[in-house]
Design an enzyme around this catalytic site. Sequence first.
Site, PDB file in Angstrom:
ATOM      1  N   GLU A  70      16.588   2.259  17.807  1.00  0.00           N
ATOM      2  CA  GLU A  70      15.582   3.297  17.883  1.00  0.00           C
ATOM      3  C   GLU A  70      15.190   3.449  19.341  1.00  0.00           C
ATOM      4  O   GLU A  70      14.799   2.438  19.949  1.00  0.00           O
ATOM      5  CB  GLU A  70      14.380   2.886  17.048  1.00  0.00           C
ATOM      6  CG  GLU A  70      13.600   4.062  16.526  1.00  0.00           C
ATOM      7  CD  GLU A  70      12.608   3.644  15.456  1.00  0.00           C
ATOM      8  OE1 GLU A  70      11.428   3.566  15.816  1.00  0.00           O
ATOM      9  OE2 GLU A  70      13.008   3.390  14.307  1.00  0.00           O
ATOM     10  N   ARG A  81       0.826  -1.222   0.000  1.00  0.00           N
ATOM     11  CA  ARG A  81       0.000   0.000   0.000  1.00  0.00           C
ATOM     12  C   ARG A  81       0.852   1.262   0.000  1.00  0.00           C
ATOM     13  O   ARG A  81       0.635   2.177  -0.787  1.00  0.00           O
ATOM     14  CB  ARG A  81      -0.903   0.004   1.237  1.00  0.00           C
ATOM     15  CG  ARG A  81      -2.103  -0.896   1.153  1.00  0.00           C
ATOM     16  CD  ARG A  81      -2.949  -0.781   2.411  1.00  0.00           C
ATOM     17  NE  ARG A  81      -2.203  -1.301   3.555  1.00  0.00           N
ATOM     18  CZ  ARG A  81      -2.451  -2.475   4.138  1.00  0.00           C
ATOM     19  NH1 ARG A  81      -3.438  -3.226   3.708  1.00  0.00           N
ATOM     20  NH2 ARG A  81      -1.741  -2.881   5.156  1.00  0.00           N
ATOM     21  N   ILE A  82       1.828   1.325   0.911  1.00  0.00           N
ATOM     22  CA  ILE A  82       2.593   2.572   1.052  1.00  0.00           C
ATOM     23  C   ILE A  82       3.539   2.756  -0.136  1.00  0.00           C
ATOM     24  O   ILE A  82       3.682   3.858  -0.674  1.00  0.00           O
ATOM     25  CB  ILE A  82       3.353   2.597   2.399  1.00  0.00           C
ATOM     26  CG1 ILE A  82       2.342   2.487   3.565  1.00  0.00           C
ATOM     27  CG2 ILE A  82       4.167   3.876   2.549  1.00  0.00           C
ATOM     28  CD1 ILE A  82       2.966   2.290   4.945  1.00  0.00           C
ATOM     29  N   ARG A 117      11.258  -0.063   8.590  1.00  0.00           N
ATOM     30  CA  ARG A 117      11.748  -0.367   9.938  1.00  0.00           C
ATOM     31  C   ARG A 117      13.261  -0.213   9.909  1.00  0.00           C
ATOM     32  O   ARG A 117      13.917  -0.584   8.919  1.00  0.00           O
ATOM     33  CB  ARG A 117      11.376  -1.792  10.354  1.00  0.00           C
ATOM     34  CG  ARG A 117       9.917  -1.969  10.765  1.00  0.00           C
ATOM     35  CD  ARG A 117       9.574  -1.237  12.073  1.00  0.00           C
ATOM     36  NE  ARG A 117       8.209  -1.440  12.503  1.00  0.00           N
ATOM     37  CZ  ARG A 117       7.193  -0.594  12.277  1.00  0.00           C
ATOM     38  NH1 ARG A 117       7.388   0.525  11.607  1.00  0.00           N
ATOM     39  NH2 ARG A 117       5.982  -0.861  12.742  1.00  0.00           N
ATOM     40  N   HIS A 174      10.766   8.719  13.791  1.00  0.00           N
ATOM     41  CA  HIS A 174       9.674   7.763  13.526  1.00  0.00           C
ATOM     42  C   HIS A 174       8.303   8.466  13.587  1.00  0.00           C
ATOM     43  O   HIS A 174       7.439   8.099  14.397  1.00  0.00           O
ATOM     44  CB  HIS A 174       9.737   6.588  14.508  1.00  0.00           C
ATOM     45  CG  HIS A 174       9.084   5.344  13.975  1.00  0.00           C
ATOM     46  ND1 HIS A 174       9.468   4.076  14.305  1.00  0.00           N
ATOM     47  CD2 HIS A 174       8.038   5.177  13.115  1.00  0.00           C
ATOM     48  CE1 HIS A 174       8.707   3.190  13.687  1.00  0.00           C
ATOM     49  NE2 HIS A 174       7.825   3.842  12.952  1.00  0.00           N
TER      50      HIS A 174
HETATM   51  C1  GLV Z   1       4.509   2.753  12.403  1.00  0.00           C
HETATM   52  O1  GLV Z   1       5.668   2.569  12.173  1.00  0.00           O
HETATM   53  C2  GLV Z   1       3.498   1.785  12.122  1.00  0.00           C
HETATM   54  O2  GLV Z   1       3.839   0.622  11.841  1.00  0.00           O
HETATM   55  O3  GLV Z   1       2.305   2.135  12.185  1.00  0.00           O
END
Ligand code: GLV
Length: 330
Positions: A269, A158-159, A240, A288
Amino acid sequence: MTKPRVLVTRVIPDAGLDPVREACDVDLWTDELPPPREELLRRVAGVDGLLSLLTDRVDDELLDAAGPQLRVVSNFAVGFDNIDVPALTRRGIPGGNTPGVLTETTADLAFTLLMAAARRIPESVDYVRDGHWKTWGPMLLMGVDIHGATLGIVGFGRIGREMARRGRGFGMRILYHDVHPATPEDEAELGATRVELDELLRASDFVSLHVNLTDETHHLIDADALRAMKPTAVLVNTSRGPVVDPAALEVALRDGEIFAAGLDVTEPEPLPADHPLVGLPNCVVVPHIASASRVTRDKMARMAADNLLAGVRGERLPTPINPEVYDERA
Ligand code: GLV
């Protein structure tokens, strides 16, 4: 009737907290930092539902500490590499995540990082703040062009696809790599061509990462991958942190193997302020925040609440991460 007991491990927007408060007896962890492990294990004991964040490790130890009455784990994130999904499924507990609602906001941030790193925006802002701006400089703070460049997208879910749309808006050529090819119709609509990872790394001016973190994608971008990229290339990571080997990236940025990087996620992180990557002028690091718009975080909160409430009521979660849990029950 007694209300179900739930633990919510951080303050989330009221859009999600209000309905949970209405229906449940809520233990809310209100610190800015996540609950320390011992505290989490203590507080989770006896709850019917857990609303977790990506900073909470949900594994056998935690599920044992919770006890057999636990009916649901609802993660306030689309990613769920913090959750041992088989451990949940073994116990017949459904887990939920927040897919879909953060897709565009995350792609917006990925493109923001791409542009900021390409056009050296943080360096330029510091230059002005530090009082170095004396005149218009013909050689000053030159970056790389975005329009007309080749954008390589690793992970075409999707992204990744939303990233392709943004790239198309800037007249970019779109390459992608994914183990699952998109349909010819989707490729045509997005103007995207599937290539092997090696070719993508060699041919792209911008490489943007949109894969899940798995054993296969851990350090996918290592020293060899970075060496394969163009010296003028920009790497963007909003997936990630551990998808990129940070030591290899540091060398690549310092030695000019690539031009710049834009990172929303890092390994470790948080990245300490004295970490070498933070000190490099060609590395743009943000904490993030890819899904951090007010509207999107409200939607995520609502979705996480819906999953939690469905779970404590014994209903099917709207967006389960382990739908197989329902097959096993049938
Ligand atoms: C953020 O990193 C998420 O997975 O929503």
